[in-house]
Write an enzyme that holds these catalytic residues in place. Structure first.
Site, PDB file in Angstrom:
ATOM      1  CD  GLN A   2     131.356  20.010  23.657  1.00 30.45           C
ATOM      2  OE1 GLN A   2     132.493  20.319  23.323  1.00 30.45           O
ATOM      3  NE2 GLN A   2     130.328  20.821  23.460  1.00 30.45           N
TER       4      GLN A   2
ATOM      5  CB  THR B 247     119.014  19.462  19.829  1.00 34.91           C
ATOM      6  OG1 THR B 247     119.985  20.218  20.562  1.00 34.91           O
ATOM      7  CG2 THR B 247     117.713  19.413  20.611  1.00 34.91           C
TER       8      THR B 247
ATOM      9  CB  CYS C  75     125.914  36.184  37.124  1.00 40.51           C
ATOM     10  SG  CYS C  75     125.948  35.553  38.794  1.00 40.51           S
TER      11      CYS C  75
ATOM     12  CB  SER D 100     126.139  18.520  17.154  1.00 45.37           C
ATOM     13  OG  SER D 100     125.598  19.646  16.525  1.00 45.37           O
ATOM     14  CB  ALA D 101     128.248  18.786  11.733  1.00 48.49           C
ATOM     15  CG  HIS D 102     127.295  23.331  15.745  1.00 45.14           C
ATOM     16  ND1 HIS D 102     126.209  22.511  15.890  1.00 45.14           N
ATOM     17  CD2 HIS D 102     127.439  23.960  16.923  1.00 45.14           C
ATOM     18  CE1 HIS D 102     125.720  22.637  17.105  1.00 45.14           C
ATOM     19  NE2 HIS D 102     126.448  23.510  17.761  1.00 45.14           N
TER      20      HIS D 102
END
Length: 461
Positions: A177, A70, A320, A194-196
């Protein structure tokens, strides 16, 4: 317990764990210092940057490490816009970008700039020609993800990049992704990841900026990471991130082929095993490990809890859930059913036995949730009324659609049911219900006295 949510965060890769432990002993010093410990830390940092740059497909001096994906997106958008401020302050994004991109766009608008959201088709992909038409003379930057984080659809980045290049507009690609599964798509000007997402430690992001792209880092400056990500580098985590990226990419081709077979099995069998289900996302141009489907008449939060109790960890883009009161912006942009949404993203090493176990459990779990919510049988004889009005004001999804499904049997073929609802999700899910059940969605109007919205459906069968 099978964990099926690597699109959110992948378990720490064994290679990342090994690299992290080794770097904790060797990479703790300040890499900017010239003494022995600092030089050792600098060597580890440089090696990690070279490995990450090789995976991304850029030069090492074009890539910096950030505290998160981010942060990389925010820094990339702000830096590119500042570097091209003489061109303008207009940003073009797809309607299904990650929230980090959309938040950046909203920040631009709050400062007096503007942005255009490019719509997507029902599969979740942009049309390159439509994207091109959104570009303006004052467009300073465009952003398009490589693949969607909720439904797995792969975007036509090379085609869009070609049009952006012709218009002189740099393209930022969020590759969070897709990067574990193969090379970054061609044509990007800025790239984030993003590494994770690939089994590296959380707290490491990548920002790559091609040479020649005008870029002016924003915020207080710093001497580290080319001034684009100030602060002391977390060298052990960075080393582990780069090592795990190299490891997953080495196995990506074989693992992609294997997981694609398992995902295809889920796509086929869910539609057969569970009534009133919509499998969403492009069936061909998609990530190999991710599948998303939505279930009519199902509360998403209850469904996820029940699957968790059955031993399966999945996630949802449904409205939901306790984390949001509005529909997923991705599902909304696609115009598909949002209620009872389940996203399955398989980790490396998932077995056929794991998937078969999930498919055995799912039908009973969905049926149980529907029974608890009072869903009537799907097949209903035609009633005699010409029209019915259902008051669902104050009810949250999926209840307005359940009320519609229960009421449709009370009208004759050709008759109408009008549902009064103040739940934003109904605007998306009632038309989707009509498409799935072969009924006609007539349209919407203001509710009586301005209370909610009146959605009208005509019974066709």
């Amino acid at each position: 317990m099978p964990y099926f949510d690597v699109a959110s965060a992948a378990p720490l890769h064994p290679v990342a764990r090994q690299a992290l432990m080794a770097a904790l002993d060797e990479g703790w010093a300040d890499p900017a210092r010239l003494y022995r410990e600092g030089r050792r830390a600098r060597l580890l940092l440089d090696a990690a940057r070279e490995a990450a740059a090789e995976a991304v497909g850029c030069r090492p001096d074009e890539l910096v490490f950030t505290p998160s994906g981010t942060h990389a997106v925010h820094a990339g958008v702000e830096g590119a816009l500042a570097g091209r401020r003489r061109v303008g302050t207009h940003l073009v994004v797809s309607a299904v970008e990650h929230s980090s991109v959309l938040h950046s766009a909203a920040a631009v608008e709050s400062r007096g700039g503007g942005f255009t959201e490019v719509p997507v088709d029902r599969g979740g992909a942009v049309d390159p020609e439509v994207f091109e038409r959104a570009l303006r003379p004052d467009t300073a930057l465009a952003a398009l993800q490589s693949a969607n984080h909720e439904v797995g659809t792969v975007q036509p980045v090379p085609e869009v990049a070609e049009r952006c290049r012709a218009a002189g507009v740099p393209l930022l690609v969020d590759a969070a992704q897709s990067l574990p599964w193969g090379p970054a798509p061609e044509g990007w000007s800025l790239l984030t990841a993003s590494a994770h997402k690939w089994g590296g430690p959380a707290g490491v992001g990548l920002l790559a900026v091609r040479k020649g792209v005008r870029f002016a880092p924003q915020g207080p400056g710093g001497e580290r990471e080319s001034g684009r990500s100030p602060g002391f580098e977390n060298i052990p985590a960075i080393v582990a991130a780069a090592a795990s990226l190299r490891a997953v990419r080495a196995d990506a081709a074989a693992e992609s082929e294997r997981l694609r077979v398992l995902v295809d099995r889920i796509r086929r069998r869910v539609a057969r095993l569970v009534p009133d289900v919509e499998v969403v996302g492009d069936p061909v141009r998609r990530l190999p490990h991710l599948v998303t489907f939505s279930c009519l008449y199902v509360d998403g939060e209850i469904l996820l809890h029940e699957l968790d109790r059955a031993g399966f960890s999945v996630s949802s883009g449904s409205s939901c859930t306790s984390s949001t009161l509005t529909p997923s912006h991705v599902l909304k942009a696609m115009g598909v059913l949002s209620e009872g949404n389940v996203r399955v993203s398989l980790p490396v090493g998932t077995t056929a036995q794991d998937v078969n176990g999930f498919l055995e459990v799912l039908p009973g779990v969905v049926a149980g949730v529907r029974e608890r919510l009072g869903v009537a049988p799907s097949a209903q004889p035609a009633g005699s009324a010409d029209s019915l009005v259902v008051d669902a004001l104050g009810l949250r999804c999926p209840q307005p659609v359940i009320e519609l499904g229960n009421a449709i049997g009370g009208v004759a073929v050709g008759g109408t049911v009008t549902v009064l609802s103040d739940d934003e999700v109904a605007r998306l899910d009632i038309p989707a219900w009509c498409g799935m059940r072969g009924q006609e969605y007539v349209g919407e109007a203001s509710g009586p006295g301005g209370a909610g919205i009146a959605y009208t459906v005509r019974r066709l069968r």
